[in-house]
Scaffold this active site. Structure first.
Site, mmCIF file in Angstrom:
data_model
loop_
_atom_site.group_PDB
_atom_site.id
_atom_site.type_symbol
_atom_site.label_atom_id
_atom_site.label_comp_id
_atom_site.label_asym_id
_atom_site.label_seq_id
_atom_site.Cartn_x
_atom_site.Cartn_y
_atom_site.Cartn_z
ATOM 1 N N LYS A 4 17.897 10.690 -7.827
ATOM 2 C CA LYS A 4 18.035 9.347 -7.242
ATOM 3 C C LYS A 4 18.430 8.269 -8.249
ATOM 4 O O LYS A 4 18.774 7.157 -7.839
ATOM 5 C CB LYS A 4 16.720 8.937 -6.569
ATOM 6 C CG LYS A 4 16.418 9.731 -5.314
ATOM 7 C CD LYS A 4 17.515 9.585 -4.297
ATOM 8 C CE LYS A 4 17.393 10.576 -3.161
ATOM 9 N NZ LYS A 4 18.672 10.728 -2.440
ATOM 10 N N PRO A 45 13.705 12.851 -12.222
ATOM 11 C CA PRO A 45 15.047 13.298 -11.809
ATOM 12 C C PRO A 45 15.044 14.314 -10.658
ATOM 13 O O PRO A 45 16.085 14.639 -10.121
ATOM 14 C CB PRO A 45 15.612 13.921 -13.082
ATOM 15 C CG PRO A 45 14.424 14.309 -13.873
ATOM 16 C CD PRO A 45 13.370 13.286 -13.570
ATOM 17 N N TYR A 87 16.548 24.542 -6.529
ATOM 18 C CA TYR A 87 15.298 23.995 -7.057
ATOM 19 C C TYR A 87 14.246 25.094 -6.930
ATOM 20 O O TYR A 87 14.055 25.638 -5.834
ATOM 21 C CB TYR A 87 14.859 22.782 -6.234
ATOM 22 C CG TYR A 87 15.762 21.584 -6.340
ATOM 23 C CD1 TYR A 87 16.935 21.490 -5.598
ATOM 24 C CD2 TYR A 87 15.449 20.529 -7.190
ATOM 25 C CE1 TYR A 87 17.765 20.374 -5.693
ATOM 26 C CE2 TYR A 87 16.275 19.404 -7.287
ATOM 27 C CZ TYR A 87 17.423 19.346 -6.543
ATOM 28 O OH TYR A 87 18.245 18.235 -6.643
ATOM 29 N N HIS A 100 28.903 19.236 -1.552
ATOM 30 C CA HIS A 100 27.896 20.240 -1.210
ATOM 31 C C HIS A 100 27.299 19.943 0.165
ATOM 32 O O HIS A 100 26.899 18.823 0.452
ATOM 33 C CB HIS A 100 26.764 20.233 -2.257
ATOM 34 C CG HIS A 100 27.154 20.928 -3.522
ATOM 35 N ND1 HIS A 100 26.240 21.412 -4.422
ATOM 36 C CD2 HIS A 100 28.369 21.212 -4.055
ATOM 37 C CE1 HIS A 100 26.852 21.986 -5.432
ATOM 38 N NE2 HIS A 100 28.162 21.867 -5.247
ATOM 39 N N TYR A 128 17.549 13.274 0.808
ATOM 40 C CA TYR A 128 18.381 13.813 -0.275
ATOM 41 C C TYR A 128 19.786 13.219 -0.232
ATOM 42 O O TYR A 128 20.364 12.880 -1.260
ATOM 43 C CB TYR A 128 18.446 15.347 -0.156
ATOM 44 C CG TYR A 128 18.939 16.049 -1.416
ATOM 45 C CD1 TYR A 128 20.188 16.670 -1.441
ATOM 46 C CD2 TYR A 128 18.158 16.095 -2.559
ATOM 47 C CE1 TYR A 128 20.637 17.318 -2.574
ATOM 48 C CE2 TYR A 128 18.605 16.741 -3.716
ATOM 49 C CZ TYR A 128 19.855 17.352 -3.714
ATOM 50 O OH TYR A 128 20.308 17.986 -4.855
#
Ligand code: APR
Ligand code: PHB
Length: 394
Positions: free
Chosen positions: A301, A297, A205, A77, A389
């Protein structure tokens, strides 16, 4: 029948991702190790866990000789979606980090690949090992005792790696006065659904007045969705129809139009917590992965921090055994904790940004909205999110 050893160089407590990855890396350097796992292999494989892999995690799996299926089936991604105010925004991770990516590949598959590699390499894993106890941790000859097959066994070793998760025995074997812990329990949980329906092209998200939602996946045909819920929510009050209705209300219309609903094959509620234990070393015992830290979550990580702990500890043990130097071992805790705390910060920040908190007043709601508006209007802000990220350097 698992061969029983009375001595090894490194005793690894726990056969989850941390223990398996450490065991495989040591095995490939000729460092003898034994994994003691409380559950059966099937039980360990049955855990449904996230799998958004940082490049360090992919690198460690390659070094462990376990990345073939990941490279064939993993979903690379280049970006991730943030949904709020009825609009889907995109963080262009690849562009913002000069070409870095994340790879979506379920933790179950990571564990399966590690288990297969260990079996192929002849590494010993004692499954269904109960009553594991650590002894003589203060001296230079630690021991581990355990029950298996109705018999008591003793394993002498040079070092013990506590890879036995948050509820394991390793951290609890360290005298309380030698350990500092830090914890934050969040006032909500995640209700997660796994369904064999076509996945979205990227993760989304969502921040919504009804609560957080997340659209994720395990493969192009297996989707993973979550909605924020009260931590004491009754799962039986959530038939599939209610879950899909709630999810579709919490994401923007474009994302909702792309979601394909269908029967759940797994449904569960998970609590959210931040936790760190310091230091990660007690003489010849080391804490690794969830035994040492827990993250909410939201930042994906958990598995990646386990991989970076294993990176630091395996390098330290290579120095010890191959170069006769204790330098890496002396510095393990400091190096690992530096990266752990940055990931704890990022995971807390993502959780604070995207969730609705029960006691949130109008001012904090306005601040949250301002932070989201700032994020999407500033390349600098997006770069900060993107570099965390994809994973900070090890
Ligand atoms: N003796 C032996 N094994 C034990 C004991 C014990 N007393 N207690 C726990 N275990 C085993 C558990 O059965 C589990 O298989 O230790 C293993 C710990 O694995 P995880 O909890 O998965 O922790 P870790 O390997 O560090 O992996 C971290 O898992 O929880 C997720 O989000 C987290 O993705 C991250 C990853
Ligand atoms: C998941 O796919 O389960 C997942 C993905 C990303 C997260 C958390 C969970 O941040």
């Amino acid at each position: 029948m698992t061969p029983i050893k009375s001595r090894t160089q490194v005793a690894i407590i726990g056969g989850g991702p941390s223990g398996l990855l450490l065991g495989q890396l040591l095995q490939r350097q000729g460092i003898d190790n034994v994994i003691l796992e409380a559950r059966s292999g099937d039980y360990v494989l049955g855990r449904i866990r996230a799998g958004v892999l940082e490049e360090i995690t992919v690198r460690k799996l390659r070094e462990a000789g376990c990345a073939a299926r990941l490279e064939a089936e993993g979903l690379v991604h280049h970006g991730t979606g943030i949904s709020f105010g009825g609009t889907l925004h995109r963080i262009d991770i690849h562009a913002l980090t000069a070409g870095k990516v994340v790879t979506v590949y379920g933790q179950t598959e990571v564990t399966r690949d590690l288990m297969y590699a260990r079996a192929q390499s002849g590494g010993i894993t004692a499954y269904e090992a109960s009553d594991v106890a650590l002894h003589d941790l203060q001296g230079s000859a630690p021991r581990v005792t355990y029950q298996q097959g109705g018999q008591r066994h003793e394993l002498a070793c040079d070092f013990i790696a506590g890879c036995d998760g948050y509820h394991g025995v390793s951290r609890r074997s360290i005298p309380a006065q030698s350990l500092r812990t830090y914890e934050r329990v969040y006032p909500f949980g995640w209700l997660g659904v796994l369904a064999d329906v076509p996945a979205l092209p990227e993760l989304v998200y969502a921040n919504h007045e009804r609560g957080f939602a997340l659209c994720s996946m395990r493969s192009p045909t297996r989707s993973r969705y979550y909605v924020q819920c009260p931590v004491d929510e009754d799962l039986s009050a959530w038939p599939d129809s209610r879950f899909w209705d709630e999810l579709l209300q919490r994401v923007d219309p474009l994302t909702a139009s792309r979601i394909v609903t269908g029967p759940s094959i797994e449904k569960s509620i998970a609590p959210l917590r931040s936790f760190v234990a310091e230091p990660l070393r007690y003489n010849r015992l080391f804490l690794v992965g969830d035994a040492a830290h827990i993250v909410p979550p939201t930042g994906a990580k958990g598995l990646n921090l386990a991989a970076s702990d294993v990176h630091y500890l395996s390098e330290a043990l290579f120095e010890q055994y191959l170069e006769r130097s204790m330098a890496g071992i002396e510095d393990y805790s400091r190096k690992a904790l530096s990266r752990i705390w940055k990931a704890e910060r990022f995971s807390w920040w993502m959780t604070s940004l995207l969730h609705r908190f029960p006691e949130q007043d109008s001012f904090s709601l306005a601040l949250q909205r301002a932070e989201l508006d700032y994020l999407m209007s500033s390349e600098t802000a997006q770069r900060l999110l993107a570099e965390n990220y994809v994973g900070l350097p090890v």
